[in-house]
Structures are given as C-alpha cells and as structure tokens.
Design a protein around this motif. Structure first.
Motif, PDB file in Angstrom:
ATOM      1  N   LEU A  72      40.237  25.200  38.024  1.00  0.00           N
ATOM      2  CA  LEU A  72      39.289  25.183  38.880  1.00  0.00           C
ATOM      3  C   LEU A  72      39.420  26.014  39.927  1.00  0.00           C
ATOM      4  N   ASP A  73      41.462  25.953  39.756  1.00  0.00           N
ATOM      5  CA  ASP A  73      42.383  26.762  41.153  1.00  0.00           C
ATOM      6  C   ASP A  73      43.054  27.912  40.922  1.00  0.00           C
ATOM      7  N   ALA A  74      42.531  28.237  40.049  1.00  0.00           N
ATOM      8  CA  ALA A  74      42.830  29.298  39.288  1.00  0.00           C
ATOM      9  C   ALA A  74      41.561  29.765  39.328  1.00  0.00           C
ATOM     10  N   HIS A  75      40.913  29.460  38.806  1.00  0.00           N
ATOM     11  CA  HIS A  75      39.228  30.304  38.439  1.00  0.00           C
ATOM     12  C   HIS A  75      39.109  30.833  40.495  1.00  0.00           C
ATOM     13  N   ILE A  76      39.679  30.112  41.391  1.00  0.00           N
ATOM     14  CA  ILE A  76      39.285  29.913  43.106  1.00  0.00           C
ATOM     15  C   ILE A  76      40.162  30.736  43.453  1.00  0.00           C
TER      16      ILE A  76
END
Length: 180
Positions: A131-135
C-alpha cells in the motif's frame, strides 16, 4: 518499465516470537523461491534491498541482526538468502518498509520505480508495504510463492487486495520480469 529493486522483508529472523509456530511452515516453503529471486536479481545487477525489523534492539545494526539470526535455531531459513556484500540493508521498526525509514529516498537515489516485494508476513508487513509503495506511485510486484504467511486465508485476501486495490502484479518468483 523502469528500474526494479527486489525487496526482502523481515527474512533475517530468529523466529523467536509469538506467531513463529504458525509462520514457520510457510517460511520453510517460501525460502527457496525468495532465494531464487535474490539469485536472479544479483545475476542481473538488480538491487536487492533487505528491509528488516530490528526486533526492538535499538543498538543493533544489520550485521548484528544477521549474526543473531544465523546463530539461532532456524539458521537454515536465513543462510540461503543472507545478504551479500552488494546488498543494501534498511532497518525498520514497524510493519511498513517505508514507515520512518530512508527507503523512499534510497529508491529515488537508485532510480527505482518498481519494487518486487518478497518475505514475510503477507497479511501484515507485505500488505502494508505494498500500500505504501502504491501511494508513492511505485509499481508493485508480489510473487505469491516468495511471501510467507501466518494465516493462509488472510494472506489470500491480502494478495487479492494488493492486486485489485493497488494494481499489484501477483505472480511467481520465477515469472517476475526483473528488467525491461
């Protein structure tokens, strides 16, 4: 596709924690795929970055974390995928590999825009890191055979969420395209 990095999450581990008995069978199945992925990355000069929990030992550095894991009862799960002299190492304290770590900066410095997430635990650290990579607008790849779980049903749901909600590519370690 730009530059890719292989991220190895929390695999330098003593397995002396509350959920270890539930995690160990999956970790044992996962180690060969993670090792193959690391070996392929090293052969192709793709950055391999270990992002590992410090287990609350605030005076530890990566060498001490590795030494402790290799001297523990599950060194057989650590030794095949141990960092080499070219590997990069980031210490984390929470679930996400990005939370209050220099990883985002490091990836920018390396010109990385796509991460392959391997390691443990699928339904926790891998999910939150995806999720943090996607953000951060990074491409995310998760080889399902290179991530270990505590609870299979939650791991399956996490993989579906990563694919559907974060546009992650869910594949296998041997099918990951590491370079354009």
């Amino acid at each position: 596709m730009g530059k890719t990095a292989v991220i190895v999450i929390d695999m330098i581990n003593t397995y002396e924690h509350a959920d270890a008995d539930l995690l160990l069978p999956s970790a044992q199945e996962t180690v060969p795929a993670v090792t193959r992925l690391i070996d392929r990355a090293r052969t192709q000069d793709i950055p391999v970055i270990y992002v590992n929990d410090n287990f609350g030992e605030w005076r530890s550095h990566h060498g001490e974390i590795l030494e402790e894991a290799l001297s523990g009862g599950h060194a057989d799960l650590v030794e095949p995928l141990a960092p080499d002299e070219r590997s990069l190492f980031v210490v984390k304290a929470r679930h996400s590999i990005f939370y209050e770590t220099p990883l985002a900066y490091l990836l920018t410095q390396l010109g990385v825009d796509r991460v392959v997430l391997s390691g443990q635990v699928t339904e926790q650290c891998v999910l939150y890191s995806a999720l943090d990579a996607h953000i951060r607008r990074l491409g995310v790849v998760v080889p399902r055979d290179a991530v270990a779980h505590i609870h299979r049903d939650l791991a399956d749901a996490a993989l579906r969420m990563m694919e559907r909600n974060m546009a992650a590519e869910i594949t296998t370690a041997d099918r990951v395209a590491l370079s354009p």
